[in-house]
Design a protein around this motif. Structure first.
Motif, PDB file in Angstrom:
ATOM      1  N   ARG A   1    -124.002 -66.651 -57.316  1.00 28.08           N
ATOM      2  CA  ARG A   1    -124.704 -67.276 -58.444  1.00 28.08           C
ATOM      3  C   ARG A   1    -124.191 -66.718 -59.768  1.00 28.08           C
ATOM      4  O   ARG A   1    -124.060 -67.445 -60.751  1.00 28.08           O
TER       5      ARG A   1
ATOM      6  N   LEU B   1    -124.075 -74.546 -55.870  1.00 28.56           N
ATOM      7  CA  LEU B   1    -124.752 -73.903 -54.735  1.00 28.56           C
ATOM      8  C   LEU B   1    -125.367 -74.948 -53.813  1.00 28.56           C
ATOM      9  O   LEU B   1    -125.272 -74.839 -52.584  1.00 28.56           O
TER      10      LEU B   1
ATOM     11  N   LEU C   1    -125.826 -73.181 -50.309  1.00 32.22           N
ATOM     12  CA  LEU C   1    -125.929 -71.733 -50.518  1.00 32.22           C
ATOM     13  C   LEU C   1    -127.210 -71.390 -51.267  1.00 32.22           C
ATOM     14  O   LEU C   1    -127.722 -72.172 -52.068  1.00 32.22           O
ATOM     15  N   LYS C   2    -127.712 -70.186 -51.036  1.00 34.23           N
ATOM     16  CA  LYS C   2    -128.889 -69.697 -51.758  1.00 34.23           C
ATOM     17  C   LYS C   2    -128.499 -69.056 -53.081  1.00 34.23           C
ATOM     18  O   LYS C   2    -129.300 -69.001 -54.014  1.00 34.23           O
TER      19      LYS C   2
ATOM     20  N   GLU D   1    -125.328 -64.846 -51.782  1.00 33.32           N
ATOM     21  CA  GLU D   1    -124.179 -64.513 -50.955  1.00 33.32           C
ATOM     22  C   GLU D   1    -123.048 -63.959 -51.838  1.00 33.32           C
ATOM     23  O   GLU D   1    -123.061 -64.109 -53.057  1.00 33.32           O
TER      24      GLU D   1
ATOM     25  N   LEU E   1    -118.202 -66.091 -47.633  1.00 33.01           N
ATOM     26  CA  LEU E   1    -118.372 -67.537 -47.536  1.00 33.01           C
ATOM     27  C   LEU E   1    -117.284 -68.175 -46.672  1.00 33.01           C
ATOM     28  O   LEU E   1    -116.111 -67.837 -46.794  1.00 33.01           O
TER      29      LEU E   1
ATOM     30  N   ALA F   1    -117.419 -73.844 -47.521  1.00 30.70           N
ATOM     31  CA  ALA F   1    -118.299 -73.703 -48.680  1.00 30.70           C
ATOM     32  C   ALA F   1    -117.502 -73.862 -49.976  1.00 30.70           C
ATOM     33  O   ALA F   1    -117.958 -74.518 -50.925  1.00 30.70           O
TER      34      ALA F   1
END
Length: 282
Positions: free
Chosen positions: A236, A250, A255-256, A259, A264, A268
């Motif tokens: 992030r 994200l 994705l949260k 990570e 990854l 991703a």
């Protein structure tokens, strides 16, 4: 020592032509024809295949490629001192060796392809990664070559073949994993070279695999450069460098945000690169 042709041993060739390896050219010569033949065989049967070789030097690998049955070899050599040695090989294998005296970084390799074509080389270490990156980012894809069989420093080889959560995993591993199946074929010790380099080397074999046209190299490079630019931070934070809404990236990759890039999967990064054009328009 293996005798694969009627040409002189490589040590004699080097002495005859004064081929002291130059550090500034990234040169480390392979003198063991057992080893050069093994490298050639990693690429598979060579009958009917055109081989492009970069940095042949005194021609140890060149001789192995021809002896292993390559239809012909296009060798690109920047060092004029090596040209007489390569001319001797050309005489021994009439019509099967073409030497281009020039800078490997300035060649349009697509123009050298003729039918089934493979690139097999003990790459000069100072240009090895840029050359590989150039070959892997060519469009359209798959490109002109059937496979790449290349010598790298072991550290670089590990980066090429790294998987998520492995220490060497980064931008190069994502690129290679996206467009190819890459594996380390075997390691090569320092003592195999003249002069011996400071590190162990490795032969890497890459086979192109088809990819969709919904991800561009440019967009993937932007995403990976942003994500790995601060690889120890949560994605992030690191993805802010991409200059687009991070939450959209994200969401596209599922994705949260907590990570790290090094964990990854390649998919991703591809998902984020795929979403990038729409996010820029929003």
């Amino acid at each position: 020592m293996t005798q694969i042709d009627n040409l002189p041993p490589l040590r004699e060739v080097i002495a005859e032509h004064g081929l002291r390896a130059k550090k500034e050219l990234g040169q480390n010569f392979l003198l063991d024809l057992n080893l050069t033949s093994r490298i050639a065989r990693v690429a598979g049967p060579l009958e009917g295949i055109r081989v492009i070789e970069v940095g042949p030097g005194p021609g140890g690998l060149t001789r192995a490629l021809l002896a292993e049955g390559a239809r012909d070899v296009i060798a690109i050599e920047r060092d004029p001192r090596a040209l007489p040695a390569l001319a001797q090989i050309s005489e021994a294998y009439p019509g099967r060796l073409t030497v281009i005296a020039g800078d490997a970084m300035e060649i349009d390799y697509r123009l050298l392809a003729d039918g089934p074509t493979r690139i097999i080389a003990n790459l000069p270490y100072n240009i090895a990664t840029p050359l590989l990156t150039g070959w892997l980012t060519m469009d359209p894809w798959p490109n002109f070559f059937e496979s790449l069989t290349l010598m790298f420093q072991r550290e670089v080889a590990e980066r090429i073949c790294a998987k998520p959560s492995e220490d060497p995993y980064g931008r190069l591993g994502v690129l290679a994993g996206w467009r190819s199946e890459a594996r380390i074929a075997f390691n090569v010790g320092r003592q195999a070279f003249v002069p011996p380099p400071n590190v162990t080397s490795a032969v890497v074999h890459l086979t192109p695999k088809p990819v969709g046209d919904d991800v561009t190299v440019k967009n993937l490079e932007l995403i990976t450069r942003s994500a790995f630019g601060q690889r120890r931070k949560m994605v992030r934070q690191s993805l802010k460098a991409a200059g687009v809404p991070v939450e959209g990236l994200l969401a596209a990759a599922g994705l949260k945000g907590d990570e790290r890039a090094e964990d990854l999967p390649i998919e991703a990064f591809l998902a984020m690169a795929r979403a990038l054009p729409a996010l820029r328009r929003s």
